[in-house]
Design a protein around this motif. Structure first.
Motif, PDB file in Angstrom:
ATOM      1  N   ALA A  65       0.827  -1.204   0.000  1.00 21.03           N
ATOM      2  CA  ALA A  65       0.000   0.000   0.000  1.00 21.03           C
ATOM      3  C   ALA A  65       0.862   1.255   0.000  1.00 21.03           C
ATOM      4  O   ALA A  65       0.507   2.272  -0.604  1.00 21.03           O
ATOM      5  N   ALA A  66       2.004   1.204   0.671  1.00 19.40           N
ATOM      6  CA  ALA A  66       2.877   2.384   0.741  1.00 19.40           C
ATOM      7  C   ALA A  66       3.292   2.815  -0.668  1.00 19.40           C
ATOM      8  O   ALA A  66       3.372   4.015  -0.966  1.00 19.40           O
TER       9      ALA A  66
ATOM     10  N   VAL B  78       4.760   0.058   6.919  1.00 22.27           N
ATOM     11  CA  VAL B  78       5.354   0.052   8.258  1.00 22.27           C
ATOM     12  C   VAL B  78       4.813  -1.097   9.099  1.00 22.27           C
ATOM     13  O   VAL B  78       5.555  -1.716   9.878  1.00 22.27           O
TER      14      VAL B  78
ATOM     15  N   ASP C 153      -0.024   4.065  -2.624  1.00 24.55           N
ATOM     16  CA  ASP C 153      -0.445   5.378  -2.122  1.00 24.55           C
ATOM     17  C   ASP C 153       0.413   6.498  -2.701  1.00 24.55           C
ATOM     18  O   ASP C 153      -0.082   7.561  -3.066  1.00 24.55           O
ATOM     19  N   ARG C 154       1.697   6.271  -2.767  1.00 25.25           N
ATOM     20  CA  ARG C 154       2.590   7.325  -3.250  1.00 25.25           C
ATOM     21  C   ARG C 154       2.417   7.547  -4.759  1.00 25.25           C
ATOM     22  O   ARG C 154       2.534   8.678  -5.244  1.00 25.25           O
TER      23      ARG C 154
END
Lengths: 326, 326
Positions: free
Chosen positions: B107-108, B311, B111-112
Motif C-alpha cells: 500500500a505504501a 510500516v 499510495d505514493r
C-alpha cells in the motif's frame, strides 16, 4: 548584523578540512509529510554517514587542526554523538581520544564510542557533570579539551550545513534546528543571517530541557536543576554565555515542545519518510505539530541531525505497529 | 569484454539529465555491521530522495527524452518503485503518467503513486500480469510504454550508481546487487566491468523468485509459475531475453537467499545502520549472512536500493523489540 564569533569565510574554507563523507548530505522534499503537517517539508539528512550524526563536521575541523600542530591527545564531554564523532576523526589521525559521558547515555552511543577505539569514562550524573570531569582530565593531563558549542570549530563545522542549504535548496521560508548546547543553531543560524537573511531561523528544544531557550528569551543565562526528556542529545542544564550571545544574534525564535510531540515526530518520520531518528532529530517536526498555523503553506527545512538511538527504546516510544495514515 | 546494450559514454552523459537530488548519494562504511558479518561493508544509500528508491535515475532519463520529443503521455508496469519514480519525473515535466501495478503491491507504494498524480490501474494478478496490461494500454492509446530493464534508459540510469561507486569509493572487492528484472544489475555491472573489472559483481535474488538467477545459471530464459517472497520489488517470473544476455556478460555470480536471511538483513540494517529498508534492499546483507566465508575479510559494497515498505508489515517481519548485539 552584529557579529557572532563565527566567520563566514572561515566556514567556507572549513569545508576542505572535512572528510567528504560528511558533506553535501541529502536535501529533499518529503511530500508524504505534507498532508499531516500542512506545509512543505524538506529534510536535510545528517545521518547517512559513519557516525550517524552531523557532529563529525566539527570534529573533523578539531582533529585536522590538532594533527596539524602536532597534538596527540584530546578529551571531550559528550551526550554521545560528539564523542563518537571525535573518536572517528581522531582515530583516522592517530590521536588518543578520551570521551566522558553520562552512564545514562544511550547504550548505542556508548557502544560506538568504545568500538571506535576511544577511551570512554562514564560519570554517575548528567552531561553537565561529564563536562566538569572532562575539564578536570584536560587540566591534569595537559591535553586539549573540546567543548561542544563553545569551541568555534564545533560551531563552524555545523555551519557548513548552512552553506549547503543556501547553495542547493530551492527557496525556503524557515529552518528548524534542534537546540542543545547551540553549536548547530548558531552555526546554521550564522550562515542564514549572513547569506539568506529572509529565512526564519527557529530553534527547537524540549520542554523538559529548556535552559537555552529560556536563556534566549530572557537574554541572560538561565540554568535549570535537572532535565527530563527522551531527547538525550540536547539535554543540557548550563548554557554557555558566549554561545547564548551568538544565539541572540542569529535566532529568530526558540520554541519548546512536549515529549508527546517529539514521539509523534519520530513516528511521522518513520511512517512517511522511512527514517529512524533519535529524539533530537524529530524536534523540528514536533514544532510544526504544535503550531500548524504558523507554518501553514510555507516551505520548511528540518535538519535530521542524528539517528543514534537504542532500538529497543525506539520501539517502546514509537510503538510496534504504527497506524497508517489513509 | 563482449558488448552489452549499454554504453559507458552515454551513461556518463546521462548524469546531466538526472535531477541532482537523485545523484551522488551517500556511500559510507558501516563499521557496526562488521562484527556480525565478518567483512567490511559499505552502504550505497539510494533511499534518501523524494521517491525512496534508485528508480528515478532511470525515469529521469525517460521523462527527459519524452519531454524533448514532445510526447505527453507514458505508461509503465511497476512493482511499485518504478511507477512512483515515473510519476515523479513525469509530473515535473507535465506528462500524463499511467502506472499498472498488482493490487497486492505494498500500500505504501500504491499510495505514493496516486499522491504523485499518476493514474494508477491495478490488476488482479502479479507484476508480469501488470506488464501485459501496460503493453495493451500503450498499444490502444498509442503512447510510450516504459519497460523496466528492457528499456535502455532504465538500465543506464541505474548504471550512474556504478559511476559513483568507481569514482568515490575506496577500493572494494565486491558489489552486491539486488536482482529483479535486471536494470540495476546490468547497469551497475556494466560500469564495473568497463571501469573497475577487478570488482566482483554478485547479484542476489530471493529463493522464492529465482527466475533470473536460474536463467543466468542455465544461460537461457527460465520462467517460473509463481513467486513467493516478501521482496516484492524483485518478484518477477519472466526474464527478458535481452536483459539476460547483458547479465551474462557482466555478472560474476548470481545467488539465491532465503526469506529468513532477508528478514535478518533488514533487522541488521535497522539495528546497526539505523536504516528502515524494504526487503529487496536487504538482499545483499542476506547474501553475506548465508556465505560468511566467501566474504570474510573483504570489503563489500551493498546497494540499499529502496525503503518503500508498509510500516505494519515491516514491524511484523523485523519484530517489535529486536535484541541488541552486545
Amino acid at each position: 548584523m552584529q557579529e557572532t564569533r563565527l566567520d563566514t569565510a572561515r566556514i567556507q574554507a572549513a569545508r576542505q578540512m572535512i572528510d567528504p563523507i560528511f558533506r553535501n548530505t541529502p536535501l529533499y522534499r518529503c511530500e508524504a509529510l505534507k498532508p499531516d503537517l500542512g506545509c512543505a517539508v524538506s529534510i536535510k539528512l545528517e545521518t547517512a554517514n559513519p557516525v550517524r550524526s552531523f557532529k563529525a563536521r566539527g570534529t573533523e575541523l578539531v582533529a585536522s587542526l590538532l594533527d596539524g600542530n602536532g597534538s596527540r591527545a584530546v578529551v571531550c564531554a559528550s551526550a554521545g554523538n560528539l564523542g563518537q564523532a571525535l573518536a572517528w576523526s581522531g582515530r583516522g589521525r592517530g590521536l588518543d581520544v578520551t570521551v566522558v559521558a553520562s552512564r545514562f547515555a544511550p547504550a548505542a552511543k556508548l557502544d560506538r564510542i568504545r568500538a571506535l577505539d576511544a577511551k570512554l569514562e562514564l560519570v554517575d550524573g548528567d552531561f553537565d557533570m561529564a563536562r566538569e570531569r572532562a575539564a578536570a582530565i584536560a587540566r591534569a593531563d595537559g591535553i586539549r579539551l573540546v567543548e561542544d558549542s563553545l569551541d568555534i570549530e564545533t560551531c563552524e563545522g555545523a555551519a557548513t550545513i548552512g552553506l549547503e542549504l543556501v547553495e542547493t535548496a530551492p527557496p525556503f521560508d524557515a529552518v528548524l534546528i534542534a537546540l542543545g548546547g547551540g553549536a548547530l543553531a548558531t552555526g546554521v543560524g550564522h550562515v542564514m543571517k549572513a547569506l539568506a537573511p529572509d529565512v526564519e531561523v527557529i530553534c527547537v528544544q524540549p520542554l523538559g530541557a529548556p535552559a537555552m531557550t529560556r536563556s534566549w528569551r530572557q537574554r541572560r543565562v538561565v540554568t535549570t536543576d535537572s532535565t527530563d526528556t527522551i531527547a538525550d542529545g540536547v539535554a543540557g542544564r548550563c548554557p554557555i554565555p558566549a554561545v547564548l550571545d551568538d544565539l541572540l544574534l542569529v535566532a529568530d525564535d526558540a520554541v519548546l515542545v512536549q515529549e508527546s510531540s517529539i514521539i509523534a515526530g519520530m513516528r511521522m518520520l518513520l511512517d512517511h519518510a522511512g527514517l529512524v531518528v533519535e529524539p533530537s532529530a524529530a524536534l523540528g517536526i514536533a514544532a510544526i505539530l504544535e503550531d500548524r498555523d504558523r507554518f501553514a503553506g510555507r516551505h520548511v527545512v528540518t535538519i535530521v541531525c542524528g539517528s543514534n538511538v537504542d532500538v529497543d527504546a525506539y520501539h517502546r516510544w514509537v510503538g510496534a505497529a504504527p497506524t497508517r495514515t489513509p
